[in-house]
Design a protein around this motif. Structure first.
Motif, PDB file in Angstrom:
ATOM      1  N   GLU A 203       0.805  -1.213   0.000  1.00  0.00           N
ATOM      2  CA  GLU A 203       0.000   0.000   0.000  1.00  0.00           C
ATOM      3  C   GLU A 203       0.837   1.260   0.000  1.00  0.00           C
ATOM      4  OE1 GLU A 203      -2.277  -3.281   1.962  1.00  0.00           O
ATOM      5  OE2 GLU A 203      -0.279  -2.433   2.109  1.00  0.00           O
ATOM      6  N   THR A 204       2.051   1.186   0.591  1.00  0.00           N
ATOM      7  CA  THR A 204       2.855   2.389   0.750  1.00  0.00           C
ATOM      8  C   THR A 204       4.127   2.374  -0.076  1.00  0.00           C
ATOM      9  OG1 THR A 204       3.929   1.414   2.673  1.00  0.00           O
ATOM     10  CG2 THR A 204       2.006   2.794   3.093  1.00  0.00           C
ATOM     11  N   GLU A 205       4.265   1.392  -0.964  1.00  0.00           N
ATOM     12  CA  GLU A 205       5.519   1.214  -1.695  1.00  0.00           C
ATOM     13  C   GLU A 205       5.943   2.469  -2.448  1.00  0.00           C
ATOM     14  OE1 GLU A 205       5.512  -2.014  -4.414  1.00  0.00           O
ATOM     15  OE2 GLU A 205       7.585  -1.698  -5.016  1.00  0.00           O
ATOM     16  N   ASP A 206       5.047   3.003  -3.276  1.00  0.00           N
ATOM     17  CA  ASP A 206       5.424   4.152  -4.092  1.00  0.00           C
ATOM     18  C   ASP A 206       5.774   5.342  -3.235  1.00  0.00           C
ATOM     19  OD1 ASP A 206       4.988   2.651  -6.314  1.00  0.00           O
ATOM     20  OD2 ASP A 206       2.940   3.390  -6.657  1.00  0.00           O
TER      21      ASP A 206
ATOM     22  N   LEU B 241       3.527  10.264   2.752  1.00  0.00           N
ATOM     23  CA  LEU B 241       2.795   9.018   2.662  1.00  0.00           C
ATOM     24  C   LEU B 241       1.299   9.207   2.867  1.00  0.00           C
ATOM     25  CD1 LEU B 241       5.200   6.674   4.588  1.00  0.00           C
ATOM     26  CD2 LEU B 241       5.129   7.198   2.170  1.00  0.00           C
ATOM     27  N   GLY B 242       0.843  10.445   3.009  1.00  0.00           N
ATOM     28  CA  GLY B 242      -0.587  10.674   3.106  1.00  0.00           C
ATOM     29  C   GLY B 242      -1.051  10.810   4.535  1.00  0.00           C
ATOM     30  N   PRO B 243      -2.319  11.171   4.727  1.00  0.00           N
ATOM     31  CA  PRO B 243      -2.833  11.488   6.054  1.00  0.00           C
ATOM     32  C   PRO B 243      -2.766  10.349   7.048  1.00  0.00           C
ATOM     33  CG  PRO B 243      -4.614  11.302   4.439  1.00  0.00           C
ATOM     34  CD  PRO B 243      -3.339  11.321   3.677  1.00  0.00           C
ATOM     35  N   ILE B 244      -2.874   9.087   6.584  1.00  0.00           N
ATOM     36  CA  ILE B 244      -2.886   7.990   7.554  1.00  0.00           C
ATOM     37  C   ILE B 244      -1.494   7.599   7.990  1.00  0.00           C
ATOM     38  CG2 ILE B 244      -5.010   7.012   6.612  1.00  0.00           C
ATOM     39  CD1 ILE B 244      -3.179   4.738   5.462  1.00  0.00           C
ATOM     40  N   VAL B 245      -0.487   7.967   7.236  1.00  0.00           N
ATOM     41  CA  VAL B 245       0.824   7.405   7.468  1.00  0.00           C
ATOM     42  C   VAL B 245       1.610   8.125   8.544  1.00  0.00           C
ATOM     43  CG1 VAL B 245       3.000   6.810   6.357  1.00  0.00           C
ATOM     44  CG2 VAL B 245       0.869   6.488   5.169  1.00  0.00           C
ATOM     45  N   ASN B 246       1.276   9.375   8.830  1.00  0.00           N
ATOM     46  CA  ASN B 246       1.978  10.093   9.877  1.00  0.00           C
ATOM     47  C   ASN B 246       1.955   9.295  11.164  1.00  0.00           C
ATOM     48  OD1 ASN B 246       3.558  12.298  10.033  1.00  0.00           O
ATOM     49  ND2 ASN B 246       1.942  13.733  10.536  1.00  0.00           N
ATOM     50  N   ARG B 247       0.870   8.523  11.346  1.00  0.00           N
ATOM     51  CA  ARG B 247       0.742   7.748  12.570  1.00  0.00           C
ATOM     52  C   ARG B 247       0.941   6.265  12.320  1.00  0.00           C
ATOM     53  NH1 ARG B 247      -2.980  11.924  13.223  1.00  0.00           N
ATOM     54  NH2 ARG B 247      -2.517  13.164  15.052  1.00  0.00           N
ATOM     55  N   CYS B 248       1.294   5.897  11.103  1.00  0.00           N
ATOM     56  CA  CYS B 248       1.412   4.459  10.873  1.00  0.00           C
ATOM     57  C   CYS B 248       2.679   4.034  10.159  1.00  0.00           C
ATOM     58  CB  CYS B 248       0.192   3.934  10.129  1.00  0.00           C
ATOM     59  SG  CYS B 248       0.036   4.519   8.457  1.00  0.00           S
TER      60      CYS B 248
ATOM     61  N   THR C 226       5.426   1.890  16.485  1.00  0.00           N
ATOM     62  CA  THR C 226       4.016   2.281  16.482  1.00  0.00           C
ATOM     63  C   THR C 226       3.361   2.196  15.109  1.00  0.00           C
ATOM     64  OG1 THR C 226       4.463   4.643  16.080  1.00  0.00           O
ATOM     65  CG2 THR C 226       4.521   3.904  18.365  1.00  0.00           C
ATOM     66  N   ASN C 227       4.071   1.678  14.099  1.00  0.00           N
ATOM     67  CA  ASN C 227       3.518   1.622  12.744  1.00  0.00           C
ATOM     68  C   ASN C 227       2.213   0.835  12.674  1.00  0.00           C
ATOM     69  OD1 ASN C 227       5.713   3.028  11.858  1.00  0.00           O
ATOM     70  ND2 ASN C 227       6.788   1.265  11.006  1.00  0.00           N
ATOM     71  N   VAL C 228       1.230   1.418  11.997  1.00  0.00           N
ATOM     72  CA  VAL C 228      -0.051   0.764  11.731  1.00  0.00           C
ATOM     73  C   VAL C 228      -0.420   1.094  10.294  1.00  0.00           C
ATOM     74  CG1 VAL C 228      -2.484   0.575  12.387  1.00  0.00           C
ATOM     75  CG2 VAL C 228      -0.788   1.117  14.127  1.00  0.00           C
ATOM     76  N   SER C 229      -0.911   0.104   9.541  1.00  0.00           N
ATOM     77  CA  SER C 229      -1.266   0.384   8.146  1.00  0.00           C
ATOM     78  C   SER C 229      -2.771   0.315   7.897  1.00  0.00           C
ATOM     79  CB  SER C 229      -0.532  -0.573   7.200  1.00  0.00           C
ATOM     80  OG  SER C 229      -0.921  -1.910   7.447  1.00  0.00           O
ATOM     81  N   ILE C 230      -3.563   0.344   8.974  1.00  0.00           N
ATOM     82  CA  ILE C 230      -5.021   0.346   8.825  1.00  0.00           C
ATOM     83  C   ILE C 230      -5.484   1.783   8.621  1.00  0.00           C
ATOM     84  CG2 ILE C 230      -7.221  -0.198   9.936  1.00  0.00           C
ATOM     85  CD1 ILE C 230      -5.714  -2.327  11.570  1.00  0.00           C
ATOM     86  N   PRO C 231      -6.096   2.102   7.487  1.00  0.00           N
ATOM     87  CA  PRO C 231      -6.519   3.489   7.206  1.00  0.00           C
ATOM     88  C   PRO C 231      -7.396   4.063   8.305  1.00  0.00           C
ATOM     89  CG  PRO C 231      -6.754   2.130   5.249  1.00  0.00           C
ATOM     90  CD  PRO C 231      -6.421   1.192   6.368  1.00  0.00           C
ATOM     91  N   GLY C 232      -7.058   5.289   8.707  1.00  0.00           N
ATOM     92  CA  GLY C 232      -7.874   6.011   9.682  1.00  0.00           C
ATOM     93  C   GLY C 232      -7.602   5.667  11.132  1.00  0.00           C
TER      94      GLY C 232
ATOM     95  N   PHE D 289      -5.422  -3.616  16.375  1.00  0.00           N
ATOM     96  CA  PHE D 289      -6.406  -2.611  15.985  1.00  0.00           C
ATOM     97  C   PHE D 289      -7.483  -3.169  15.056  1.00  0.00           C
ATOM     98  CE2 PHE D 289      -2.873   0.258  17.251  1.00  0.00           C
ATOM     99  CZ  PHE D 289      -3.554   0.928  18.262  1.00  0.00           C
ATOM    100  N   GLN D 290      -7.146  -4.174  14.255  1.00  0.00           N
ATOM    101  CA  GLN D 290      -8.151  -4.805  13.401  1.00  0.00           C
ATOM    102  C   GLN D 290      -9.194  -5.509  14.267  1.00  0.00           C
ATOM    103  OE1 GLN D 290      -8.169  -4.524   9.944  1.00  0.00           O
ATOM    104  NE2 GLN D 290     -10.234  -5.367  10.165  1.00  0.00           N
ATOM    105  N   THR D 291      -8.727  -6.231  15.280  1.00  0.00           N
ATOM    106  CA  THR D 291      -9.648  -6.920  16.189  1.00  0.00           C
ATOM    107  C   THR D 291     -10.522  -5.921  16.930  1.00  0.00           C
ATOM    108  OG1 THR D 291      -8.048  -8.722  16.482  1.00  0.00           O
ATOM    109  CG2 THR D 291      -9.801  -8.529  18.127  1.00  0.00           C
TER     110      THR D 291
END
Length: 427
Positions: A29-32, A187-194, A254-260, A373-375
């Motif tokens: 999702e974040t490769e590019d 990396l976009g709005p979600i990535v600052n925290r993930c 703290t990386n998380v790749s779940i949007p939002g 976080f998915q759970t």
């Protein structure tokens, strides 16, 4: 390696990582985005430098800005950030730091001289400021060359002038020459925290593997404090460069790749090296990770939640004390991490696996965080938003020992679920 050219070595300022050492992207999702930041082209990197400066230690005046471009840039406090307290005891170092909305990298060197005026030692740092810390590594080699040049030939700034003209940032028009808002990750709005973008590792062993070896099982304790967005302060005597990498590694926990996910949680801000001049800034921070060489910070308990001295992780906050104790689930996660590292090492006996080891570390914790976080997200969105012991075990946590951690996590991330796990400590 340094890109070869017919220019003099002092003007070779672009450090280009060999293609075979550029790590693979942590996720599709974040490769590019990751490659566009960490492995930016020269054209993109050309407009990253906000300032270049030389700091010197004067026996009468102490640390002072000797020279800078642009001449009107606000560098207040940089003379202390780029020359760590206690640096007179070492011959060289590098330092990452934060100055307002900018990040800095400075290379320090200490050269013996036969001069009574300089008390037998000449100390300088040469550094740069940029809106992003992920590209600063490109200029490490240049800065190391330049600080040695400044020690041997004080006052010869022409290579630095040429460097600034080539790399200077185009700042928005605002009258004061400052960027008015902190830059966000590409990396976009979600990535600052993930997903903190990859930072080139110049520590010989790779900073992630060194981080694992240094802290051992305690990494699981740091992981929980980082996920809870606590204020983490790392103390270490100089050299401080490798400790700056520990700050970065804490952020990677703290990386998380779940949007939002994590939008309501405070940003976990890397401050890198700090000193007493940063006290006023830290008083207003609700979440950060930083390092210092100044022991006085240990006494200022209102500024931090977690204090790390060497490998000793401690907290003065009673509510956080239980998190210092490792439980069986923590040890199992650490065992799996070590097992995965060993498998990687066995599979790449003949090749360099440092970059792959870095990816393994980042992915391990991202997958663990995603699992949690998915759970929680699925339970929160279900008809019965009740978190059972089975749910907690499925997240890789201990239903009893991690209860307090979960309660804090739900509150910080604004997740609305009900815990029904019995607490044996309370009737």
């Amino acid at each position: 390696m340094v890109e070869q050219s017919d220019r003099a070595p002092l003007l070779d300022w672009e450090e280009v990582p060999p293609a075979e050492l550029v790590p693979a992207a942590p996720s599709p999702e974040t490769e590019d985005s990751i490659h566009s930041d960490a492995s930016a082209t020269d054209e993109e990197g050309d407009y990253q430098i906000v300032a270049v400066f030389v700091v010197t230690f004067d026996t009468r005046s102490g640390n002072m800005i000797e020279w800078c471009l642009p001449q009107d840039v606000n560098l207040e406090g940089v003379e202390f950030k780029s020359m760590a307290s206690g640096s007179h005891r070492i011959s060289s170092d590098f330092i990452y730091f934060r100055k307002g909305c900018y990040f800095g990298l400075a290379c320090f060197a200490n050269m013996p001289v036969e001069s009574e005026l300089e008390r037998g030692a000449r100390m300088k740092s040469v550094g740069i400021l940029s809106p992003s810390y992920t590209l600063l590594y490109r200029y490490m080699h240049f800065l190391e060359n330049q600080v040695r040049h400044q020690l041997q030939c004080p006052g010869q700034y022409s290579p630095l002038e040429a460097f600034y003209e080539d790399k200077k940032a185009v700042l928005p028009s605002g009258g004061n020459g400052l960027v008015t808002a902190c830059p966000t990750s590409v990396l976009g709005p979600i990535v600052n925290r993930c997903m903190h973008p990859e930072m080139k590792i110049t520590h010989p062993a790779g900073c992630m593997s060194q981080f694992i070896r240094f802290f051992g099982e305690q990494i699981m304790v740091l992981w929980k404090f980082a996920l809870l967005r606590k204020r983490i302060l790392i103390f270490s005597p100089p050299p401080v460069g490798v400790v700056c990498y520990r700050v970065y590694c804490c952020c990677c926990l703290t990386n998380v790749s779940i949007p939002g996910m994590g939008v309501s949680a405070p940003e976990f801000r890397p401050f890198f090296y700090i000193n007493v001049a940063d006290i006023a800034t830290l008083e207003t921070e609700v979440s950060y990770v930083a390092c210092t060489t100044e022991k006085i910070f240990e006494e200022k308990k209102e500024l931090y939640d977690v204090y790390i001295d060497n490998q000793n992780v401690k907290t003065h906050r009673e509510s956080l004390q239980p998190l210092l104790r490792l439980n069986s689930a923590d040890r199992e996660k650490y065992r799996k991490l070590c097992e995965q590292r060993q498998l990687l090492l066995y599979s790449q006996v003949d090749g360099d696996c440092t970059s792959n080891e870095e990816d393994l570390f980042i992915l391990f914790f991202m997958e663990q965080n995603n699992r949690i976080f998915q759970t929680l997200s699925e339970v929160a969105g279900s008809a019965d938003p009740t978190l059972s012991a089975e749910h907690v075990r499925a997240m890789g946590l201990d239903p009893q020992s991690d209860r307090g951690f979960l309660v804090d996590l739900l509150e910080i991330y604004g997740i609305d679920v009900m815990l029904v796990i019995d607490n044996p400590c309370c009737p």
